[in-house]
Design an enzyme around this catalytic site. Structure first.
Site, PDB file in Angstrom:
ATOM      1  CB  SER A   1      -4.192   1.550   4.048  1.00  0.00           C
ATOM      2  OG  SER A   1      -3.304   1.171   3.165  1.00  0.00           O
TER       3      SER A   1
ATOM      4  CB  SER B   1      -0.795   0.054   1.235  1.00  0.00           C
ATOM      5  OG  SER B   1      -2.054  -0.819   1.003  1.00  0.00           O
TER       6      SER B   1
ATOM      7  CE  LYS C   1      -4.825   1.607  -0.352  1.00  0.00           C
ATOM      8  NZ  LYS C   1      -4.038   0.335  -0.100  1.00  0.00           N
TER       9      LYS C   1
END
Length: 344
Positions: A179, A122, A125
């Protein structure tokens, strides 16, 4: 006598012309050297020794000049070898890699395996969020679709449901704070027109930032073989993102309040807590270190990962990255050891 005066005058003119020519030649030489220093070496970016694009991207054909003058290579970037100060912090296991850069003074404090290919989980992101901030309207309402939740078993999702209406700004907070993978897909299709087009935008932005060891395949970081990066590229991405208005504000929250308008009920709000366990108090930061922006990441293939922008007690900013930890305890123990270098 008159002829002698004319002769002396001519000699003075010749000497003067010669001096002017020599001066112009010297200026030209110095100018070439200066241009080389500015565009090839910059203030701290020694491309030939530091970035080593040929090592992790197989691009040996790129010249120093082309690399240094490429879009996104600012003079303020940190450059270093694959390993710097490796022995300053011993990581918990051999799968881990680390990076600590002083971004105010453009200095590498420590680095280990920073040009090796890794899965970002993640940390992906960070790119999703920065494109949302650059290309999206945060006031825009977005209606969640069934496709947003098509993520596979075990993927982290928010409390949103199909048909819920939420602002793009709240989706951004879910991306950075919680997240949330469903929020990431909703951001992607909203900003890019489609998820596929948004992924193209991600890769184009990565190229513009000099992230030559990176390829994105999705906006959330769930595992795909052709979705990868390096620690140095994570630094490049975070170094750009935290300067964008709104990024650090969202990426430094311990929790965020999300306002929802469901399709078949009354509006409501819910609280999403940060996935950063420094923010939630499970782990403590080293003394005199403040987090300005954070992003976590975890998959089976990537391990536990954390990227931070932090500030010392004297206001000096650093970017720290630890990836590949086998569990959260190793991740935060090793990150704290890296951050402790700021105080020494």
């Amino acid at each position: 006598m008159k002829e002698k005066r004319i002769s002396r005058k001519r000699r003075r003119q010749i000497v003067l012309l010669r001096n002017v020519s020599l001066t112009l030649a010297l200026i030209l030489v110095l100018g070439i050297i200066l241009i080389r220093v500015v565009f090839i070496n910059g203030r701290t970016l020694d491309v030939s020794a530091g970035y080593r694009i040929e090592v992790h991207n197989g691009a040996a054909e790129l010249s120093e000049f082309r690399l240094a003058s490429a879009e996104g290579f600012a003079q303020s970037l940190v450059a270093c070898e694959d390993e710097v100060g490796k022995d300053l912090v011993k990581l918990s296991n051999e799968t881990e890699k680390k990076l600590l850069f002083n971004i105010d003074q453009q200095e590498a404090v420590c680095a280990e395996g920073i040009y090796e290919r890794i899965y970002p989980a993640s940390l992906t992101k960070i790119m999703t969020a920065l494109l949302c901030l650059e290309s999206g309207d945060l006031e825009r309402n977005v209606v969640m679709t069934e496709e947003d939740f098509n993520l596979g078993d075990g993927a982290q999702v928010s409390q949103l449901d199909v048909g819920d209406s939420v602002s793009l700004g709240d989706l951004l907070n879910l991306v950075l704070v919680y997240s949330s993978n469903d929020a990431s897909k909703a951001v992607a299709r909203t900003v890019g027109g489609s998820v596929d087009n948004f992924v193209n935008m991600m890769n184009q932005k990565a190229q513009s930032l000099g992230m030559t060891g990176t390829h994105f395949a999705n906006p959330h970081g769930l595992h795909e073989e052709n979705h990868y990066t390096t620690l140095y590229d994570i630094y490049l991405m975070m170094n750009y993102a935290y300067k964008l208005p709104g990024f650090s504000e969202a990426a430094s929250k311990s929790s965020t309040e999300i306002h929802v308008s469901p399709s078949d009920g009354n509006p409501y709000t819910f609280i999403a807590n940060s996935t950063d366990e420094y923010f939630t108090g499970i782990y403590s930061l080293p003394q005199n270190v403040t987090v300005l922006a954070s992003k976590t990441g975890t998959t089976d293939e990537a391990g536990s990962c954390l990227s931070l922008v932090v500030q010392s007690n004297y206001g000096v900013k650093y970017i720290a990255v630890v990836t590949g930890a086998q569990n959260k305890e190793d991740l935060y123990t090793d990150m704290s050891a890296v951050l402790n270098l700021i105080n020494t």
